[in-house]
Design an enzyme around this catalytic site. Structure first.
Site, short mmCIF file in Angstrom:
data_model
loop_
_atom_site.label_atom_id
_atom_site.label_comp_id
_atom_site.label_asym_id
_atom_site.label_seq_id
_atom_site.Cartn_x
_atom_site.Cartn_y
_atom_site.Cartn_z
N SER A 59 5.70 -4.49 -2.54
CA SER A 59 4.96 -3.39 -2.66
C SER A 59 5.75 -2.20 -1.69
O SER A 59 6.86 -2.13 -1.70
CB SER A 59 3.50 -3.19 -3.20
OG SER A 59 3.02 -2.08 -3.56
N GLY A 94 0.84 -1.29 0.03
CA GLY A 94 0.08 -0.07 -0.08
C GLY A 94 0.84 1.02 -0.03
O GLY A 94 0.35 2.18 0.53
N GLY A 95 2.11 1.16 -0.63
CA GLY A 95 2.91 2.16 -0.48
C GLY A 95 3.33 2.54 1.03
O GLY A 95 3.46 1.63 1.81
#
Length: 569
Positions: free
Chosen positions: A263, A177-178
């Site tokens: 991510s 989710g960054g």
């Protein structure tokens, strides 16, 4: 030539060019006593359907199902609210009664980014989802009841086979989710199957994100706020300290801890590798699809903070009001201010409210010119999926219809004057791909693949500990291919947790190979196991990497012409 911004937005927004160097970055029975850091952690009782364990803060009651114990929503820090907002985490208060730990804790407040942060629809309602958007939505699933959002989010979750022994490898997951959204409680991250499969202890954590974790106020408000841009990372540090002090009471070995993430989680892992204060708290690191090469400097962080204050009608001497503002109002205002200062451009990772080189928590960028010396002794596992950018380009309004001019406009920020050369090269490398998939190919290589390559190369040049590199090339189907995030349910042995992955042929066969490799790496620092061909450590000039598929195999210098093109930019 197509207008760059029209390809992203249904209403004009305007996009400014940003310095490439700043943007180049990668965008969770009876026991035995164990003594750790001065605290005696004693595992307690284990009954049918539940288990009770002691921590340094008090006893907790978890659940027992199918031979796996789970402890959810366990506090590792106090609620960072009011005067504690933007401050380094503090220890949670001890409790005396047995605390229930059978439900996930709260998630950090956040503004949803949608399927792709690069797609916006103006002020009106979004159009009906396209067929591609509907397919992409099946990659990730959520439970029927989502945890609440609040700043009282410094909690973690533990899965283990038992409370005894204290020698199981520990795997701590940092969610995606960054640095803006997500939590450690997604069904895909459920650690029960991986804990059972490998006899390891799985930990997932929640921590501060977005404005709560990464608003830099040091230059505006003074020394008291010097660490404010990195308190989200300090939360992770506090969680790892909790693991060090408590995990033996859950059957884990505090001397064998692996941090891993995908991510934004890979970005967090890479940043942890550059934190001097984290040295010794983890012993292996896995970065899936998105390590950060660089973070940001103080000037960028200060510009976002000033924009936020301006938008809220506050002066610099009113910073304290930010500490007492409604959380969601603050989150929404910060998200809007961030985009004004750092527009989101396809192919570049998060560059706004993210960790920052502050000279206190983080003395330098993680993997800019050299691999971080703080983690020189730590083995790495780093990689990407074959078609990462399908997740980010598939939701674009013109997906499936891009003309050459539109494609060149989208390539401008990443390839510049070489955009047409890039298109010619990729048409030769991937002659069957349409313009839409060629766009995904190029963005994947520019953004995710070269970041993984760079980390592996710098690690190999450090000559201290090995790095192993991989590409997941197995495809879900001909539309989704191997989109960003495909690897998560495979690694966790949670194929059923993703509707898209669970319906794909041979998903479990690929999952068996990947999860066993991750488990082997967590145990020994080497991902080799009986299901795989021999996987050598990354070295130059060979550049060996594992291609995960039904029949996984090793290849040297994967897609060398593409690698050479982006390295020469």
């Amino acid at each position: 030539m197509a207008k760059f911004d029209d390809l992203f937005y249904h209403s004009a927004t305007g996009v400014s060019m940003i310095n490439r160097r700043i943007l180049t970055q990668g965008i969770l029975g009876a026991g035995v006593a164990a003594l750790t850091t001065g605290h005696r952690i004693v595992a307690q009782e284990q009954r049918q359907g539940e288990a009770v364990a002691k921590t340094t803060l008090g006893s907790i009651r978890g659940a027992s199902q199918d031979g796996i114990l789970s402890f959810l929503g366990v506090p590792y820090g106090a609620a960072p609210t009011g005067d504690l907002r933007f401050m380094p985490p503090r220890s949670a208060q001890p409790w005396t009664d047995v605390r229930d730990a059978r439900a996930y804790g709260d998630t950090c407040p956040q503004i949803p980014l949608g399927l792709s942060p690069f797609v916006r629809h103006g002020d009106g309602p979004p159009p009906p989802p396209s067929p591609m958007q509907r397919q992409l939505g099946t990659l990730f699933t959520r439970g029927a009841k989502e945890p609440a959002q609040s700043e009282d989010c410094l909690v973690l979750n533990v899965w283990t086979r038992g409370l005894e022994h204290g020698r199981r490898p520990v795997m701590v997951w940092l969610h995606g989710g960054g640095f803006a959204v997500g939590s450690g409680s997604l069904p895909t991250y459920n650690g029960a199957r991986l804990a059972a499969r490998g006899d390891v202890v799985i930990v997932t954590i929640n921590h501060r994100l977005n404005v709560f974790g990464h608003l830099y106020l040091g230059e505006i408000a003074g020394e008291r706020f010097a660490q404010s841009a990195n308190v989200g990372m300090l939360d992770i540090l506090a969680a790892l300290q909790w693991v060090r002090d408590n995990i033996a009471g859950f059957g884990g070995d505090p001397g064998n801890v692996t941090i891993f993430g995908e991510s934004g989680g890979a970005g967090k892992v890479s940043v942890m590798c550059a934190m001097p204060s984290a040295r010794g708290l983890f012993h292996k690191a896995i970065m899936q699809s998105g390590p950060c090469l660089q973070i940001i400097e103080k000037a960028r962080g200060t510009a976002i903070a000033r924009q936020l204050l301006q938008d809220l009608g506050l002066s610099p001497n009113q910073v304290v009001e930010l500490q007492h503002m409604d959380a969601m109002k603050l989150a929404g205002a910060a998200e809007a201010a961030e985009v004004k200062v750092v527009p989101r451009i396809l192919g570049f990772g998060p560059t706004g409210l993210i960790p920052l080189v502050d000279g206190v928590v983080l003395p330098h960028h993680p993997f800019d010119k050299v691999a971080s010396p703080e983690s020189a002794h730590v083995p790495f596992l780093v990689g990407s999926t074959k078609d990462e950018a399908v997740l980010f380009t598939g939701p674009l309004p013109r997906w499936g219809q891009f003309t050459d001019d539109e494609l060149l406009a989208l390539l401008g920020p990443i390839a510049g004057a070489r955009s047409r050369e890039a298109l010619t090269l990729y048409r030769r490398l991937h002659p069957a791909d349409s313009n839409s998939y060629l766009l995904a190919d190029m963005v994947t290589d520019f953004w995710m693949r070269q970041a993984a390559n760079h980390v592996a190369e710098l690690k190999a040049q450090q000559h201290s500990a090995p790095a192993y590199q991989y590409v997941l090339e197995w495809e879900i189907n001909q539309d989704l291919r191997t989109a960003h995030g495909t690897d998560v349910s495979l690694v966790f042995d949670n194929v059923a947790a993703s509707a898209a992955v669970s319906g794909a042929p041979n998903a479990q066969a690929v999952s068996d190979q990947m999860s066993d490799a991750w488990l082997a790496f967590a145990k020994t620092g080497n991902p080799n196991h009986a299901r795989l061909a021999h996987w050598p450590a990354y070295s130059l000039p060979a550049r060996a990497m594992m291609l995960f598929n039904v029949n996984s195999h090793v290849i040297d210098d994967y897609e060398a012409p593409a690698r050479a093109f982006w390295e020469a930019r």
